[in-house]
Design an enzyme around this catalytic site. Sequence first.
Site, mmCIF file in Angstrom:
data_model
loop_
_atom_site.group_PDB
_atom_site.id
_atom_site.type_symbol
_atom_site.label_atom_id
_atom_site.label_comp_id
_atom_site.label_asym_id
_atom_site.label_seq_id
_atom_site.Cartn_x
_atom_site.Cartn_y
_atom_site.Cartn_z
ATOM 1 N N ASP A 269 0.556 -1.238 -0.105
ATOM 2 C CA ASP A 269 0.038 -0.108 -0.065
ATOM 3 C C ASP A 269 0.865 1.331 -0.073
ATOM 4 O O ASP A 269 1.061 1.766 0.984
ATOM 5 C CB ASP A 269 -1.080 -0.050 1.206
ATOM 6 C CG ASP A 269 -1.693 1.106 1.385
ATOM 7 O OD1 ASP A 269 -2.011 1.677 0.090
ATOM 8 O OD2 ASP A 269 -2.348 1.387 2.346
ATOM 9 N N GLU B 150 -2.043 10.756 -0.481
ATOM 10 C CA GLU B 150 -3.195 9.814 -0.543
ATOM 11 C C GLU B 150 -3.850 9.390 0.748
ATOM 12 O O GLU B 150 -4.866 9.502 1.239
ATOM 13 C CB GLU B 150 -3.343 8.623 -1.619
ATOM 14 C CG GLU B 150 -4.504 7.770 -1.667
ATOM 15 C CD GLU B 150 -4.805 6.557 -0.606
ATOM 16 O OE1 GLU B 150 -5.846 6.190 -0.855
ATOM 17 O OE2 GLU B 150 -3.920 6.639 -0.182
ATOM 18 N N GLU B 151 -2.786 8.993 1.782
ATOM 19 C CA GLU B 151 -2.977 8.672 3.098
ATOM 20 C C GLU B 151 -3.442 9.518 3.937
ATOM 21 O O GLU B 151 -4.111 9.265 5.060
ATOM 22 C CB GLU B 151 -1.775 7.895 3.600
ATOM 23 C CG GLU B 151 -1.261 6.608 2.763
ATOM 24 C CD GLU B 151 -2.242 5.321 2.865
ATOM 25 O OE1 GLU B 151 -3.122 5.480 3.590
ATOM 26 O OE2 GLU B 151 -1.788 4.350 2.226
ATOM 27 N N HIS C 17 -1.253 -0.718 6.640
ATOM 28 C CA HIS C 17 -0.794 0.262 7.493
ATOM 29 C C HIS C 17 0.014 0.102 8.681
ATOM 30 O O HIS C 17 0.019 0.888 9.694
ATOM 31 C CB HIS C 17 -1.955 1.313 8.052
ATOM 32 C CG HIS C 17 -2.774 1.852 6.514
ATOM 33 N ND1 HIS C 17 -3.909 2.691 6.874
ATOM 34 C CD2 HIS C 17 -2.526 1.820 5.444
ATOM 35 C CE1 HIS C 17 -4.276 3.235 5.630
ATOM 36 N NE2 HIS C 17 -3.291 2.752 5.024
#
Length: 473
Positions: free
Chosen positions: A99, A133-134, A262
């Site tokens: 991710d 983006e996170e 994450h």
Amino acid sequence: AAPPDIPLANVKAHLAQFQSIANANGGTRAHGRPGYLASANYVKGLLDAAGYTTTLQSFTYNGATGYNVIADWPGGNPDDILMVGAHLDSVTAGPGINDNGSGSAAILESALEVSRQALQPTKHLRFAWWGAEELGLRGSQFYVNNLPAAERARIKGYLNFDMVGSPNAGYFVYDGDNSDGTGAGPGPAGSAALEQTIQSYFTAIGVPTRGTDFDGRSDYGPFIAVGIPAGGTFTGAEGIKSSAQAALWGGTAGQAFDVCYHRACDTTANINDTALDRNADAIAHAVWTIATAVPPVVVWQDTFETATGWTTNPNGTDTATSGQWERGDPEATTSSGAKQLGTTVSGTNDLVTGRLAGSSAGANDIDGGIASIQSAPITLPSAGPLNLSLSWYLAHGSNSSSADYFRVRVVGTTTTTVFQQAGAATNRNGSWATATASLNAFAGQTVRILIDAADASGASLVEAGVDDITITR
């Protein structure tokens, strides 16, 4: 050119570079951290060397500078842009290899293969690696917000790839047509075609897919918010794989698709090679298929801005006492919502059942039976495929029934109904929609398009409209 097989080793080499960058920069590639800028420079350097025109677009969020890498492949139609994107940042907790190093590396390798093949797409190709983006899609939102309206209109599709190597992988495709019937509904018009193109690859290799909702969790969000069609793939995040999904795809039921989502353990060890390989090839399949498609040639079209020889009641069989079809600038009517639409799809005029509003919504609607109108002769080429598209609406009150209808027929050596919408005993407001049909059966013939609508269930309020009819080959 046939879509290439993207070598898994090449994609994994990019992931190893992202891991090394994180290792050298505090274990992370997050927004505002040196590991993010190093990642952006790595991607940009490879693209520059491959002949792309690149931009490092900077923005500020949370007091830190973020960057989007935008890369344009020279050539293609500048008014018909396919964008392919992935977010490049990680969370602060780890290196973000699945991710979203996985999506970033996979689209990077597709972009580099475009260069190796010296691809000459019909569409203009633009790749993007998004920052922050996170933290809430900050980079992609900045990009879309700062596009002039004319530039937005040139982007005809956006493909997004966020997490494509999850260790306990699922095979999800963004549900452009809402065929899965969950959550947010379909994407903007054109999203269904993007979904079908991606699905066709997985079908060809015998891998079943399932829809994933446009829930706003990734960088397609700002694009669909301004009406740009979107699509893409996803192999799962913190969601738990069900026993049915494990039976479909293998892996472990009752466990997250990505147990390291994450977390610091989202390293190069957190990648399912098979899923990454399949998705990298699916990306290339979508890019090559969509970007090199030859646009259809318009054989015939009518926007109704000028008279082109349509004839009302062509067979002398109409029974309607009002609401005959006519070409003109329509006036809006309302009765428990919009009935006759005062806006067209393009230009000033459309075909409409009784153009004037009159003293009430029921003054000039179709009454007493059938109203019809027919085009002038249209000579179709002998070679196809031939496709008809048109914008239409049917509106009626709650006292309608299935006896009321809107219908489109094609009259050649035979007469065929190519589209029909029946009424129902519920209120239906006017709203433009698009209908399409194959005309291959009429190739080589001279045909006419015959449109009719009916108020056949008593004194129901019925209105219909048509605009922008196109036949393409």
